[in-house]
Write a protein that holds these residues in place. Structure first.
Motif, mmCIF file in Angstrom:
data_model
loop_
_atom_site.group_PDB
_atom_site.id
_atom_site.type_symbol
_atom_site.label_atom_id
_atom_site.label_comp_id
_atom_site.label_asym_id
_atom_site.label_seq_id
_atom_site.Cartn_x
_atom_site.Cartn_y
_atom_site.Cartn_z
ATOM 1 N N TYR A 40 0.818 -1.208 0.000
ATOM 2 C CA TYR A 40 0.000 0.000 0.000
ATOM 3 C C TYR A 40 0.855 1.261 0.000
ATOM 4 O O TYR A 40 0.635 2.192 -0.784
ATOM 5 C CB TYR A 40 -0.923 -0.010 1.217
ATOM 6 N N ARG A 41 1.846 1.313 0.882
ATOM 7 C CA ARG A 41 2.665 2.514 0.976
ATOM 8 C C ARG A 41 3.460 2.740 -0.308
ATOM 9 O O ARG A 41 3.652 3.879 -0.739
ATOM 10 C CB ARG A 41 3.572 2.418 2.202
ATOM 11 N N GLN A 42 3.915 1.661 -0.914
ATOM 12 C CA GLN A 42 4.572 1.795 -2.209
ATOM 13 C C GLN A 42 3.602 2.401 -3.222
ATOM 14 O O GLN A 42 3.969 3.287 -4.001
ATOM 15 C CB GLN A 42 5.049 0.424 -2.689
ATOM 16 N N GLY A 43 2.344 1.945 -3.186
ATOM 17 C CA GLY A 43 1.341 2.476 -4.091
ATOM 18 C C GLY A 43 1.068 3.947 -3.863
ATOM 19 O O GLY A 43 0.876 4.713 -4.812
ATOM 20 N N LEU A 103 3.852 5.912 -5.489
ATOM 21 C CA LEU A 103 3.709 5.853 -6.942
ATOM 22 C C LEU A 103 2.543 6.721 -7.412
ATOM 23 O O LEU A 103 2.626 7.395 -8.441
ATOM 24 C CB LEU A 103 3.515 4.403 -7.385
ATOM 25 N N GLN A 104 1.461 6.714 -6.648
ATOM 26 C CA GLN A 104 0.311 7.548 -6.995
ATOM 27 C C GLN A 104 0.685 9.022 -6.944
ATOM 28 O O GLN A 104 0.317 9.803 -7.826
ATOM 29 C CB GLN A 104 -0.847 7.258 -6.049
ATOM 30 N N GLN A 105 1.410 9.421 -5.918
ATOM 31 C CA GLN A 105 1.840 10.810 -5.807
ATOM 32 C C GLN A 105 2.778 11.199 -6.944
ATOM 33 O O GLN A 105 2.816 12.346 -7.366
ATOM 34 C CB GLN A 105 2.522 11.036 -4.459
ATOM 35 N N GLN A 106 3.530 10.231 -7.433
ATOM 36 C CA GLN A 106 4.449 10.476 -8.544
ATOM 37 C C GLN A 106 3.756 10.363 -9.903
ATOM 38 O O GLN A 106 4.409 10.448 -10.929
ATOM 39 C CB GLN A 106 5.615 9.484 -8.480
ATOM 40 N N LEU A 110 0.471 5.965 -12.306
ATOM 41 C CA LEU A 110 -0.830 5.459 -11.888
ATOM 42 C C LEU A 110 -1.000 3.963 -12.118
ATOM 43 O O LEU A 110 -1.580 3.264 -11.279
ATOM 44 C CB LEU A 110 -1.935 6.239 -12.599
ATOM 45 N N LYS A 111 -0.537 3.446 -13.214
ATOM 46 C CA LYS A 111 -0.695 2.017 -13.479
ATOM 47 C C LYS A 111 0.105 1.189 -12.483
ATOM 48 O O LYS A 111 -0.375 0.157 -11.996
ATOM 49 C CB LYS A 111 -0.274 1.695 -14.908
ATOM 50 N N GLN A 112 1.312 1.654 -12.181
ATOM 51 C CA GLN A 112 2.119 0.947 -11.179
ATOM 52 C C GLN A 112 1.484 1.053 -9.796
ATOM 53 O O GLN A 112 1.511 0.098 -9.012
ATOM 54 C CB GLN A 112 3.547 1.513 -11.152
ATOM 55 N N ALA A 113 0.910 2.218 -9.484
ATOM 56 C CA ALA A 113 0.231 2.388 -8.203
ATOM 57 C C ALA A 113 -0.944 1.431 -8.093
ATOM 58 O O ALA A 113 -1.171 0.818 -7.043
ATOM 59 C CB ALA A 113 -0.245 3.837 -8.053
ATOM 60 N N ALA A 114 -1.710 1.289 -9.189
ATOM 61 C CA ALA A 114 -2.848 0.367 -9.183
ATOM 62 C C ALA A 114 -2.387 -1.061 -8.906
ATOM 63 O O ALA A 114 -3.053 -1.808 -8.176
ATOM 64 C CB ALA A 114 -3.581 0.437 -10.522
ATOM 65 N N GLN A 115 -1.257 -1.434 -9.448
ATOM 66 C CA GLN A 115 -0.715 -2.772 -9.202
ATOM 67 C C GLN A 115 -0.370 -2.957 -7.729
ATOM 68 O O GLN A 115 -0.637 -4.015 -7.156
ATOM 69 C CB GLN A 115 0.517 -3.006 -10.076
ATOM 70 N N SER A 116 0.206 -1.928 -7.124
ATOM 71 C CA SER A 116 0.570 -2.017 -5.705
ATOM 72 C C SER A 116 -0.672 -2.098 -4.825
ATOM 73 O O SER A 116 -0.730 -2.900 -3.883
ATOM 74 C CB SER A 116 1.421 -0.810 -5.305
ATOM 75 N N PHE A 117 -1.685 -1.281 -5.110
ATOM 76 C CA PHE A 117 -2.910 -1.330 -4.319
ATOM 77 C C PHE A 117 -3.623 -2.668 -4.502
ATOM 78 O O PHE A 117 -4.168 -3.223 -3.543
ATOM 79 C CB PHE A 117 -3.844 -0.184 -4.707
ATOM 80 N N THR A 118 -3.606 -3.184 -5.722
ATOM 81 C CA THR A 118 -4.212 -4.497 -5.974
ATOM 82 C C THR A 118 -3.485 -5.583 -5.202
ATOM 83 O O THR A 118 -4.116 -6.482 -4.630
ATOM 84 C CB THR A 118 -4.195 -4.813 -7.483
ATOM 85 N N ALA A 119 -2.165 -5.488 -5.156
ATOM 86 C CA ALA A 119 -1.375 -6.462 -4.396
ATOM 87 C C ALA A 119 -1.709 -6.384 -2.909
ATOM 88 O O ALA A 119 -1.803 -7.412 -2.220
ATOM 89 C CB ALA A 119 0.117 -6.217 -4.622
ATOM 90 N N LEU A 124 -9.183 -0.600 3.622
ATOM 91 C CA LEU A 124 -9.961 0.559 3.189
ATOM 92 C C LEU A 124 -9.132 1.565 2.392
ATOM 93 O O LEU A 124 -9.586 2.094 1.369
ATOM 94 C CB LEU A 124 -10.583 1.251 4.401
ATOM 95 N N GLY A 125 -7.930 1.851 2.865
ATOM 96 C CA GLY A 125 -7.093 2.814 2.151
ATOM 97 C C GLY A 125 -6.759 2.351 0.747
ATOM 98 O O GLY A 125 -6.790 3.142 -0.203
ATOM 99 N N ALA A 126 -6.452 1.060 0.601
ATOM 100 C CA ALA A 126 -6.125 0.538 -0.723
ATOM 101 C C ALA A 126 -7.337 0.566 -1.641
ATOM 102 O O ALA A 126 -7.232 0.876 -2.836
ATOM 103 C CB ALA A 126 -5.575 -0.885 -0.601
ATOM 104 N N LEU A 127 -8.508 0.247 -1.103
ATOM 105 C CA LEU A 127 -9.729 0.300 -1.906
ATOM 106 C C LEU A 127 -10.003 1.724 -2.384
ATOM 107 O O LEU A 127 -10.311 1.951 -3.562
ATOM 108 C CB LEU A 127 -10.922 -0.211 -1.090
ATOM 109 N N PHE A 128 -9.901 2.675 -1.472
ATOM 110 C CA PHE A 128 -10.171 4.065 -1.839
ATOM 111 C C PHE A 128 -9.168 4.554 -2.879
ATOM 112 O O PHE A 128 -9.542 5.139 -3.907
ATOM 113 C CB PHE A 128 -10.130 4.960 -0.607
ATOM 114 N N ASN A 129 -7.883 4.336 -2.619
ATOM 115 C CA ASN A 129 -6.867 4.836 -3.543
ATOM 116 C C ASN A 129 -6.934 4.148 -4.894
ATOM 117 O O ASN A 129 -6.677 4.769 -5.929
ATOM 118 C CB ASN A 129 -5.475 4.670 -2.931
ATOM 119 N N LEU A 130 -7.265 2.865 -4.892
ATOM 120 C CA LEU A 130 -7.411 2.165 -6.165
ATOM 121 C C LEU A 130 -8.553 2.770 -6.967
ATOM 122 O O LEU A 130 -8.450 2.927 -8.192
ATOM 123 C CB LEU A 130 -7.634 0.674 -5.928
#
Length: 282
Positions: A169-172, A175-178, A181-190, A199-205
């Motif tokens: 999640y924190r990696q995502g 990546l989202q801040q940078q 977005l596609k890499q961030a989605a992969q991290s949140f999905t993981a 909850l945080g991963a669901l919201f950010n995804l």
């Protein structure tokens, strides 16, 4: 001592921490990223306006340049004692990683960011293979908007503990801040593969899918979040926006009405609701 040359830019806004099964304390950044630990709100409480809700290692006393990550001088101007200082000297004085980490926390709490940086650096000099140490140092850098450095340390923590949902999640988040977005989605999905109720991963995804123009997928994530916490006004407001974009105006009105009921101060949701009613779509 060991000298850190502050010449290479590393690169959020606050620390990130969600414990599985524990109600996270946090809020939403200006890019819509959920950041547990942010004092602006907690999920299910007041929602911000939509526009606001949108290896360091030293083996035997010698620096390993291929592992040591450097902090930019512009950041240290706010962390160091003298603006424009080109570096800091790490004086070897801690007997263990635990001692250094404890000192770093104390310095950070007292507002002495230079000494906190030094102590965290020493902690990883003692033990670069500690996932938790990499994670904590990463959170420190994240708190001081050092995205690249934080990303490096979270990625290293994840390499040491690949099944840790929070590291994913924190990696995502970084990546989202940078805007990766596609890499961030992969991290949140993981992260969600390890903890489907994160909850945080669901919201950010959901936010990431929305930023990528994947409105249907974004709505799915907000709906998943609301199945866990039906009274999250931010998720309801964003779901309403997605539903309106998808042409489900009745659903959008219901979601926005619930968002406004839970958070009467959410002006963006109020405006969206008023707009839908004025155009006579529902």
């Amino acid at each position: 001592g060991i000298s850190l040359n502050l010449s290479v830019a590393m690169g959020l806004e606050t620390s990130c921490l969600v414990q599985p099964g524990v109600r996270p304390q946090g809020g939403y950044t200006s890019t819509g990223c959920f950041v547990p630990g942010n004092s602006c709100m907690t999920p299910g409480n007041v929602c911000m306006a939509r526009q606001d809700a949108r290896n360091v290692k030293n083996g035997d006393g010698q620096v390993r340049s291929h592992v040591l990550r450097r902090v930019p001088c512009e950041v240290l101007e706010s962390l160091s004692r003298s603006p424009g200082d080109r570096g800091v000297t790490l004086e070897v004085r801690y007997a263990s990683a635990e001692e250094a980490c404890k000192a770093a926390r104390k310095h950070a709490a007292n507002g002495d960011m230079q000494q906190a940086l030094i102590a965290y650096s020493h902690a990883l000099e003692w033990d670069e293979n500690s996932a938790s140490m990499c994670d904590e140092f990463g959170q420190f850098l994240l708190a001081h908007n050092q995205l690249a450095g934080a990303e490096y340390l979270f990625s290293r923590a994840l390499s040491l503990d690949p099944l840790n949902a929070q590291y994913c999640y924190r990696q995502g988040v970084v990546l989202q801040q940078q805007k990766q977005l596609k890499q961030a989605a992969q991290s949140f999905t993981a992260a969600l593969q390890q903890n489907p109720r994160f909850l945080g991963a669901l919201f950010n995804l959901g936010i990431v899918h929305r930023e990528l123009g994947e409105t249907t997928r974004a709505a799915e994530q907000f709906k998943r979040l609301l199945q866990i916490n039906a009274e999250d006004p931010c998720a309801l407001a964003l779901l309403g926006e997605c539903q309106a974009d998808l042409g489900d105006f009745e659903g959008a009105v219901r979601s926005l009405e619930d968002a406004v009921r839970l958070d009467p101060q959410n002006r963006s949701a109020q405006k969206d609701l008023l707009r839908l009613r004025q155009v006579g779509r529902v």
